[in-house]
Design an enzyme around this catalytic site. Sequence first.
Site, mmCIF file in Angstrom:
data_model
loop_
_atom_site.group_PDB
_atom_site.id
_atom_site.type_symbol
_atom_site.label_atom_id
_atom_site.label_comp_id
_atom_site.label_asym_id
_atom_site.label_seq_id
_atom_site.Cartn_x
_atom_site.Cartn_y
_atom_site.Cartn_z
ATOM 1 N N SER A 6 7.026 8.799 -3.879
ATOM 2 C CA SER A 6 5.805 8.372 -3.205
ATOM 3 C C SER A 6 4.680 9.352 -3.493
ATOM 4 O O SER A 6 4.907 10.551 -3.698
ATOM 5 C CB SER A 6 6.055 8.286 -1.702
ATOM 6 O OG SER A 6 4.935 7.746 -1.041
ATOM 7 N N GLN A 49 2.841 11.826 2.984
ATOM 8 C CA GLN A 49 3.512 11.437 1.744
ATOM 9 C C GLN A 49 4.536 12.482 1.331
ATOM 10 O O GLN A 49 5.610 12.149 0.825
ATOM 11 C CB GLN A 49 2.490 11.223 0.635
ATOM 12 C CG GLN A 49 1.554 10.060 0.873
ATOM 13 C CD GLN A 49 2.297 8.770 1.201
ATOM 14 O OE1 GLN A 49 3.120 8.297 0.425
ATOM 15 N NE2 GLN A 49 2.018 8.204 2.370
ATOM 16 N N HIS A 65 8.277 12.342 2.505
ATOM 17 C CA HIS A 65 9.282 11.473 1.870
ATOM 18 C C HIS A 65 10.295 12.315 1.109
ATOM 19 O O HIS A 65 11.437 11.916 0.950
ATOM 20 C CB HIS A 65 8.615 10.479 0.930
ATOM 21 C CG HIS A 65 7.965 9.336 1.640
ATOM 22 N ND1 HIS A 65 8.692 8.351 2.267
ATOM 23 C CD2 HIS A 65 6.666 9.004 1.809
ATOM 24 C CE1 HIS A 65 7.862 7.459 2.795
ATOM 25 N NE2 HIS A 65 6.627 7.845 2.540
ATOM 26 N N GLU A 102 -0.288 5.749 -6.531
ATOM 27 C CA GLU A 102 0.261 4.691 -5.676
ATOM 28 C C GLU A 102 -0.703 4.412 -4.518
ATOM 29 O O GLU A 102 -1.112 3.275 -4.289
ATOM 30 C CB GLU A 102 1.611 5.146 -5.141
ATOM 31 C CG GLU A 102 2.257 4.184 -4.163
ATOM 32 C CD GLU A 102 3.515 4.754 -3.534
ATOM 33 O OE1 GLU A 102 4.294 3.962 -2.985
ATOM 34 O OE2 GLU A 102 3.704 5.987 -3.577
ATOM 35 N N HIS A 103 -1.064 5.456 -3.781
ATOM 36 C CA HIS A 103 -2.021 5.350 -2.678
ATOM 37 C C HIS A 103 -3.259 6.166 -3.023
ATOM 38 O O HIS A 103 -3.138 7.328 -3.415
ATOM 39 C CB HIS A 103 -1.443 5.905 -1.371
ATOM 40 C CG HIS A 103 -0.118 5.334 -0.985
ATOM 41 N ND1 HIS A 103 1.073 5.983 -1.234
ATOM 42 C CD2 HIS A 103 0.202 4.167 -0.367
ATOM 43 C CE1 HIS A 103 2.082 5.245 -0.775
ATOM 44 N NE2 HIS A 103 1.577 4.149 -0.244
ATOM 45 N N ASP A 156 1.360 1.365 5.331
ATOM 46 C CA ASP A 156 2.818 1.493 5.322
ATOM 47 C C ASP A 156 3.474 0.637 6.395
ATOM 48 O O ASP A 156 4.582 0.124 6.201
ATOM 49 C CB ASP A 156 3.214 2.959 5.558
ATOM 50 C CG ASP A 156 3.097 3.795 4.303
ATOM 51 O OD1 ASP A 156 2.945 3.223 3.212
ATOM 52 O OD2 ASP A 156 3.146 5.037 4.421
ATOM 53 N N GLU A 166 -0.047 -23.258 -40.880
ATOM 54 C CA GLU A 166 1.260 -22.658 -40.615
ATOM 55 C C GLU A 166 2.394 -23.334 -41.370
ATOM 56 O O GLU A 166 3.550 -22.892 -41.307
ATOM 57 C CB GLU A 166 1.539 -22.679 -39.105
ATOM 58 C CG GLU A 166 0.549 -21.819 -38.324
ATOM 59 C CD GLU A 166 0.854 -21.771 -36.839
ATOM 60 O OE1 GLU A 166 1.811 -22.427 -36.403
ATOM 61 O OE2 GLU A 166 0.131 -21.059 -36.114
ATOM 62 N N HIS A 214 5.160 -30.756 -36.904
ATOM 63 C CA HIS A 214 4.193 -30.660 -35.818
ATOM 64 C C HIS A 214 3.034 -31.635 -36.067
ATOM 65 O O HIS A 214 2.618 -32.378 -35.181
ATOM 66 C CB HIS A 214 3.636 -29.233 -35.713
ATOM 67 C CG HIS A 214 4.549 -28.267 -35.014
ATOM 68 N ND1 HIS A 214 5.779 -27.946 -35.494
ATOM 69 C CD2 HIS A 214 4.386 -27.549 -33.854
ATOM 70 C CE1 HIS A 214 6.352 -27.064 -34.690
ATOM 71 N NE2 HIS A 214 5.529 -26.807 -33.679
#
Length: 456
Positions: free
Chosen positions: A261, A283, A286, A350-351, A384, A438, A443
């Site tokens: 985190s 944070q 964690h 992340e944050h 959170d 092609e 096709h």
Amino acid sequence: MTLTLKIRRIDCTREDAREAISVLRNELSPKGNVVSPEGKARTVAVFGEPLSPEQVVERICGEVASRGLAAVLDYTRKLDKVELTPDQVRVPAAELEAAHRNADPEYLKTIARVRENVLTYQRAILSRDVRIEPQPGVMLGLRYLPLRRVGVCIPGGAAAYPSTLLMTVVPAQAAGVSEIAVVVPPTRFGGYNVELLAACHELGVTEVYRVGGAQAVAALAYGVEGIPAVDKIVGPGNLFVALAKKHVYGEVDIDSIAGPSEVVLIADASADPRFIASDLISQAEHSPGASIMLTWEPSLVDDVASALETQLGHLSRGDLARDSLERFGALIRCRDESQAVELSNQFAPEHLHVSTADPERLLPRLTNAGAVFLGHYTPVAVGDYAAGPSHVLPTSGTARWASGLSANDFLRRSSLISVDRRGLAGLAPEIRRLADVEGLSAHRYSIDVRLQEPNR
């Protein structure tokens, strides 16, 4: 006050700042492979040699794929020190009901209120079917359908996380997923945690399995006796869970390969050092967790360092947070606001908490972040626990290209194309020309044969 916290300080007015920031960014990258000393010791004890995390995961996933539930139970015994029989893996419905019946009513009300917050947000952002008619005789569309079955990993090693249950299960429910299987380690914070089990029942989750780690990810991906395979695996975990999700990707879809985190906090003179310190610690606790402050206010570095020292002394997880702050934290003095924005985008956290007098003014320039928290009274804990967006977010700089989990990640989309003869005739020249370039004559013929038919 005597400061004992050895958090790194980087002064961007010094010549060595660029190298220091480069070192810090590398430590926070997906290559960091952050493993606790306890994790390293356990690897040697189980496998008899100091395997890399990747090697550990390859061995576990390979054995689960070949031996099924027996391998899951073996690794549960070796790694979690818990002996389970096959009939003890799934939490019985009666146990879920009992946990719910005996839970604190106020706690259940909290779970219900947060669920409603998450549902409100996730349903509001849910992708809707689209149909357009860009030219006569041509209908194009996009149809969304929910995944049938998903697996959710809930951590349970150091603490119980009903919030992660809410932030993973409820977005899947908002998308319309019909089968949700939750795996959680067989610990007092995981599969034997009554608050977590009560929350499962409150959310209507009926499949809860007491398995964790790489073996749980492999069980969900390949399917073992008693745990049917899923279509997608989401949810955070330690390095081994992240690498296991990476290993099984392709067999199933995954949300991300999450690292520790992290938070980057941009602060100006209007920010309260106490607030900033609390965000950095939240944070770091964690453990591991990365916490970085960017400021162009010289006095704020010393003020925040003092506030960190004070708060670490009276928080229950202060020692764990202190270790993370010293290993992965930094107080960075930038030259100016523009450099702070530049560094934030490089970290792609992340944050991202913008704790300035006018955070909206900076927002257009802040392009890389999993979630952005605006203002002095919007700590990361709001996201959170209660706001509505999922707290499962990209880490380790991957917010440059990745996004946080949402209800839309549980949807599959299929394009729709319908043309009548008139519409086909309008598209035919482009199709024929490209088919000729092609060399794909069949096709072209599939167009020609239809336009040669009489118009009925």
